[in-house]
Scaffold this motif. Structure first.
Motif, mmCIF file in Angstrom:
data_model
loop_
_atom_site.group_PDB
_atom_site.id
_atom_site.type_symbol
_atom_site.label_atom_id
_atom_site.label_comp_id
_atom_site.label_asym_id
_atom_site.label_seq_id
_atom_site.Cartn_x
_atom_site.Cartn_y
_atom_site.Cartn_z
ATOM 1 N N HIS A 108 34.615 47.587 33.859
ATOM 2 C CA HIS A 108 35.925 46.926 33.850
ATOM 3 C C HIS A 108 37.070 47.899 33.633
ATOM 4 C CE1 HIS A 108 35.493 42.474 34.095
ATOM 5 N NE2 HIS A 108 34.226 42.855 34.085
ATOM 6 N N ASN A 109 36.894 48.895 32.806
ATOM 7 C CA ASN A 109 37.983 49.846 32.564
ATOM 8 C C ASN A 109 38.046 50.930 33.636
ATOM 9 O OD1 ASN A 109 38.751 48.509 30.249
ATOM 10 N ND2 ASN A 109 37.375 49.703 28.944
ATOM 11 N N SER A 110 36.976 51.104 34.391
ATOM 12 C CA SER A 110 36.933 52.136 35.428
ATOM 13 C C SER A 110 37.518 51.665 36.741
ATOM 14 C CB SER A 110 35.492 52.579 35.684
ATOM 15 O OG SER A 110 34.944 53.109 34.516
ATOM 16 N N ILE A 111 37.459 50.368 36.971
ATOM 17 C CA ILE A 111 37.919 49.805 38.232
ATOM 18 C C ILE A 111 39.126 48.930 37.942
ATOM 19 C CG2 ILE A 111 37.312 48.299 40.168
ATOM 20 C CD1 ILE A 111 34.399 49.089 39.684
ATOM 21 N N ASP A 112 40.120 49.020 38.790
ATOM 22 C CA ASP A 112 41.320 48.211 38.639
ATOM 23 C C ASP A 112 41.002 46.798 39.092
ATOM 24 O OD1 ASP A 112 43.924 47.341 38.295
ATOM 25 O OD2 ASP A 112 44.561 48.065 40.272
ATOM 26 N N PHE A 113 40.524 45.969 38.150
ATOM 27 C CA PHE A 113 40.206 44.589 38.487
ATOM 28 C C PHE A 113 41.492 43.786 38.572
ATOM 29 C CE2 PHE A 113 35.974 45.684 37.152
ATOM 30 C CZ PHE A 113 35.184 44.897 37.970
#
Length: 193
Positions: free
Chosen positions: A42-47
């Protein structure tokens, strides 16, 4: 298996190493905790609201939700018809079917001006178009002798799905077998009798 997660994920963000450690330490019959595995990233990908985890054939993948948007007219009213948003496909699928041996030919990366040449040569050899696709204004066609067609007509039209021509062919008992559209808005429609 002999390579440590630290070595495998040396150049990757930390969630990849965590993911690998969790997955490789699972028991064979253990059900994966998909929510936990997804949350690692979740913090690695711009959801955002258009990207969401989806399950395809048992595998969790990230998918883009296709939305619809309302557009305003000049007088402030909203257009009643919703327009589909989303990006065009960037993947291809190829389907093979088991058949008795037959003569088959395919052409790919064909420009508009060479399409007729390939189709006419195939017709001379008793082959008919069985499949057509387009990418970046180049055509791919598959022609074979196993279609069972007795004749075939096609049109490369500068507009997508030339309705009048299609209706004319239906009146002559020709029916659509394949359709493809190019990025430039043109379309190839193929009918058989």
């Amino acid at each position: 298996m002999a390579t440590s997660p630290e070595m495998l994920c040396y150049l990757c963000p930390p969630p990849f190493q965590q993911f690998l450690e969790i997955v490789t330490n699972m028991k064979f019959d253990e059900e994966p905790n998909y929510s936990k595995l997804i949350s690692l990233f979740h913090n690695s990908i711009d959801f955002n609201s258009s990207i969401r985890p989806i399950q395809i054939d048992g595998a969790i993948k990230l998918g883009q939700k296709r939305g619809r948007a309302l557009f305003e007219l000049e007088d402030g009213e909203q257009l009643r018809k919703k327009l589909r948003l989303g990006s065009p496909a960037s993947q291809w699928i190829t389907v093979y079917s088991s058949r008795n041996p037959m003569k088959q030919r395919y052409h790919y990366n064909v420009i508009d001006s060479r399409l007729q040449q390939h189709v006419e040569k195939g017709k001379e050899d008793g082959l008919y178009i069985s499949c057509v696709a387009s990418s970046l204004n180049l055509w791919a066609i598959v022609m074979d002798a196993g279609t069972g067609f007795t004749s075939q007509v096609y049109e490369l039209s500068p507009i997508f799905l030339h309705k009048e021509w299609i209706m004319e062919q239906w009146e002559k008992n020709y029916y659509i077998t394949s359709v493809a559209g190019a990025c430039n808005g043109s379309a190839l429609v193929d009918h058989f009798s």
